[in-house]
Write a protein that holds these residues in place. Structure first.
Motif, PDB file in Angstrom:
ATOM      1  N   LEU A   1       0.864  -1.193   0.000  1.00 45.16           N
ATOM      2  CA  LEU A   1       0.000   0.000   0.000  1.00 45.16           C
ATOM      3  C   LEU A   1       0.893   1.233   0.000  1.00 45.16           C
ATOM      4  O   LEU A   1       1.272   1.750   1.049  1.00 45.16           O
ATOM      5  CB  LEU A   1      -0.924  -0.042   1.222  1.00 45.16           C
TER       6      LEU A   1
ATOM      7  N   ALA B   1      -8.239   4.684  -2.104  1.00 46.81           N
ATOM      8  CA  ALA B   1      -8.623   4.383  -0.722  1.00 46.81           C
ATOM      9  C   ALA B   1     -10.122   4.164  -0.567  1.00 46.81           C
ATOM     10  O   ALA B   1     -10.563   3.286   0.150  1.00 46.81           O
ATOM     11  CB  ALA B   1      -8.152   5.481   0.213  1.00 46.81           C
TER      12      ALA B   1
ATOM     13  N   TYR C   1     -11.357   0.616  -1.067  1.00 45.60           N
ATOM     14  CA  TYR C   1     -10.968  -0.549  -0.269  1.00 45.60           C
ATOM     15  C   TYR C   1     -12.194  -1.134   0.411  1.00 45.60           C
ATOM     16  O   TYR C   1     -13.023  -0.411   0.951  1.00 45.60           O
ATOM     17  CB  TYR C   1      -9.910  -0.191   0.770  1.00 45.60           C
TER      18      TYR C   1
ATOM     19  N   ALA D   1      -8.085  -3.455   2.124  1.00 48.23           N
ATOM     20  CA  ALA D   1      -6.809  -2.944   2.642  1.00 48.23           C
ATOM     21  C   ALA D   1      -6.469  -3.613   3.969  1.00 48.23           C
ATOM     22  O   ALA D   1      -7.353  -3.887   4.773  1.00 48.23           O
ATOM     23  CB  ALA D   1      -6.892  -1.441   2.846  1.00 48.23           C
TER      24      ALA D   1
ATOM     25  N   ARG E   1      -4.288  -2.493   6.980  1.00 51.05           N
ATOM     26  CA  ARG E   1      -3.483  -1.406   7.568  1.00 51.05           C
ATOM     27  C   ARG E   1      -3.222  -1.774   9.022  1.00 51.05           C
ATOM     28  O   ARG E   1      -4.165  -1.920   9.792  1.00 51.05           O
ATOM     29  CB  ARG E   1      -4.257  -0.088   7.541  1.00 51.05           C
TER      30      ARG E   1
ATOM     31  N   ARG F   1      -2.102  -1.085  12.786  1.00 50.99           N
ATOM     32  CA  ARG F   1      -1.967   0.058  13.720  1.00 50.99           C
ATOM     33  C   ARG F   1      -0.490   0.299  13.983  1.00 50.99           C
ATOM     34  O   ARG F   1      -0.010   1.417  14.002  1.00 50.99           O
ATOM     35  CB  ARG F   1      -2.624  -0.291  15.053  1.00 50.99           C
TER      36      ARG F   1
ATOM     37  N   ASP G   1       1.779  -2.337   5.386  1.00 54.66           N
ATOM     38  CA  ASP G   1       0.392  -2.284   4.921  1.00 54.66           C
ATOM     39  C   ASP G   1       0.312  -2.759   3.466  1.00 54.66           C
ATOM     40  O   ASP G   1       1.249  -2.556   2.691  1.00 54.66           O
ATOM     41  CB  ASP G   1      -0.126  -0.841   5.000  1.00 54.66           C
ATOM     42  N   TYR G   2      -0.787  -3.338   3.107  1.00 52.61           N
ATOM     43  CA  TYR G   2      -0.955  -3.807   1.726  1.00 52.61           C
ATOM     44  C   TYR G   2      -2.424  -3.778   1.322  1.00 52.61           C
ATOM     45  O   TYR G   2      -3.312  -3.621   2.165  1.00 52.61           O
ATOM     46  CB  TYR G   2      -0.375  -5.214   1.552  1.00 52.61           C
TER      47      TYR G   2
END
Ligand SMILES: Cc1cc2nc3c(=O)[nH]c(=O)nc-3n(C[C@H](O)[C@H](O)[C@H](O)COP(=O)(O)OP(=O)(O)OC[C@H]3O[C@@H](n4cnc5c(N)ncnc54)[C@H](O)[C@@H]3O)c2cc1C
Length: 388
Positions: free
Chosen positions: A186, A194, A197, A212, A214, A216, A237-238
């Motif tokens: 990502l 975005a 997603y 997505a 993501r 934390r 992230d991907y």
């Protein structure tokens, strides 16, 4: 009490992890030559039942780490055309959390005894009520491995060798539908996507699903801070993308052909002529080691076997279509239910036969329902697919 768990997937590992420190000895036997020997890396959506099950299988001092490596499942469920115009909404998003399968697997592996390069080839029941399992090794220098246990649990996935002996008439059905799945880092380049997603992009024939992942906190860092005894993969992230190819998918998209001429991303790109450049770029920049093409096969729990020292768990007995998003949830539910029953045995509150029978009766009921509901959702993603 000794338990041999066949298969280091999510279900088998959650069971073994949930038995740690309970007085039940559990060992895991895995066919792969190493824990990270092949693609394991897509993100999963866990519903509240599946998430609670895996949480309960983990020691409480790892709960802060678990909470740090998951994210809420997106409520955004857009339907877009290939030029990224919104053409609909799929209704409220699923509640639950999103977790990376590889990361969760590493957490579940921590502290377990896992024998890799150990492919179950058969088992024998002994006169004293125990079971002896036999495992072949790929390493020509290694002799076959044997393990004696009070209970053998086949958590060995859709092609289960344990099921082949225990319930030979329960066999997988190929839906004919193919699933190409992969992930792409990502980067800023895809920030514009975005809003898409958690969405489905469709040209009326095939669908591309985006989700997505993501974190934390990057998982390795989160483990260093919150549970230094745990080593998690160094993952960023991907975007997870997946394309479902209907049964009439043209040449170049069968698993055999894909492993020959076409890579998984190429199989997807061949269906994306005229699609928005950002979508094509997303697939072109896929991580090649974490993209693959899978056949969708299901296993319906049908025939019951006489309760004894061998049982099944997860995809080995109820493999769902990924369109249901419930296979891992159901495998984790099995693991938690079975471990609770086995702890009752270890505590002297039940006998083993009764405990396993109770687990199987409940698991057959919700497992069959999980397969049914996953197949019901298949035609929405793969027009032309008939319920298997
Ligand atoms: C693309 C995709 C997306 C999905 N998304 C979701 C989702 O969002 N939510 C969800 O709930 N589910 C999802 N699922 C389903 C979920 O991944 C599976 O249901 C779940 O991983 C099953 O876990 P398991 O432990 O039963 O089996 P597996 O994960 O298949 O593990 C079985 C293990 O047994 C090993 N093994 C096999 N044969 C032998 C042998 N003879 N001896 C020793 N070891 C053996 C295998 O190598 C493997 O490690 C998805 C599935 C796919 C394919």
């Amino acid at each position: 009490m000794r338990v041999s768990v066949v298969g280091a997937g999510l279900g088998g590992l959650a069971l073994a992890q949930g038995l740690r420190g309970t007085g039940v000895e559990a060992e895991v036997f895995e066919r792969d030559p190493g824990i990270a020997a092949r693609f394991q890396g897509y993100r999963l959506v866990l519903d509240p039942v599946g998430f609670q099950a895996v949480r309960d299988c983990l020691p409480t001092h790892w709960h802060p780490l678990l909470d740090e490596i998951v994210m809420p499942a997106s409520a955004e469920q857009l339907v877009l055309d290939p030029r990224l115009n919104e053409i609909g909404r799929l209704g409220a998003g699923r509640t639950g959390i999103v977790v990376d399968r590889q990361v969760l697997r590493h957490l579940l592996l921590t502290g377990l005894t896992v024998h890799t390069d150990a492919a179950l080839t058969g088992y024998q029941l002994s006169a004293d009520g125990t079971v002896r399992a036999r495992f072949a090794r790929r390493d020509p220098a290694a002799a076959d491995l044997y393990a004696d246990a009070d209970l053998l649990v086949g958590a060995d996935g859709v092609g289960s060798a344990v099921r082949g002996v225990l319930s030979p008439r329960t066999t997988p059905t190929d839906t004919g539908v193919r699933f190409v799945i992969g992930r792409t880092p990502l980067t800023d380049e895809f920030a514009g996507l975005a809003k898409a997603y958690g969405s489905k992009i469709t040209d009326g024939g095939v669908s591309l699903l985006l989700g997505a992942m993501r974190f934390r906190t990057p998982p390795r860092l989160a483990a260093e801070r919150l549970a230094p005894e745990v080593t998690l993969p160094d993952l960023g992230d991907y975007v997870r993308w997946a394309m479902i190819l209907p049964p009439d998918a043209p040449s170049g998209t069968s698993p055999d052909e894909a492993s020959g001429d076409l890579s998984a991303p190429e199989a997807v790109l061949s269906r994306m002529d005229g699609w928005h450049p950002e979508l094509r770029a997303l697939i072109e920049q896929a991580d090649p080691d974490n993209s693959t093409l899978l056949s969708i096969r299901v296993v319906r729990p049908g025939e019951r076997w006489a309760p004894g020292p061998v049982t099944l768990l997860g995809d080995a007995i109820h493999a769902t279509s990924p369109t249901g998003g419930n296979g891992a949830n159901t495998a984790l539910r099995d693991a938690d239910l079975l471990r609770r029953r086995l702890i009752e045995v270890a505590d002297g509150r039940r006998d083993q036969r009764d405990a396993v029978e109770d687990y199987e009766r409940r698991m057959f009921a919700y497992g069959a329902e999980a397969v049914r509901s996953s197949l019901e959702r298949l035609p929405a993603f793969a027009p032309g697919a008939k319920p298997a």
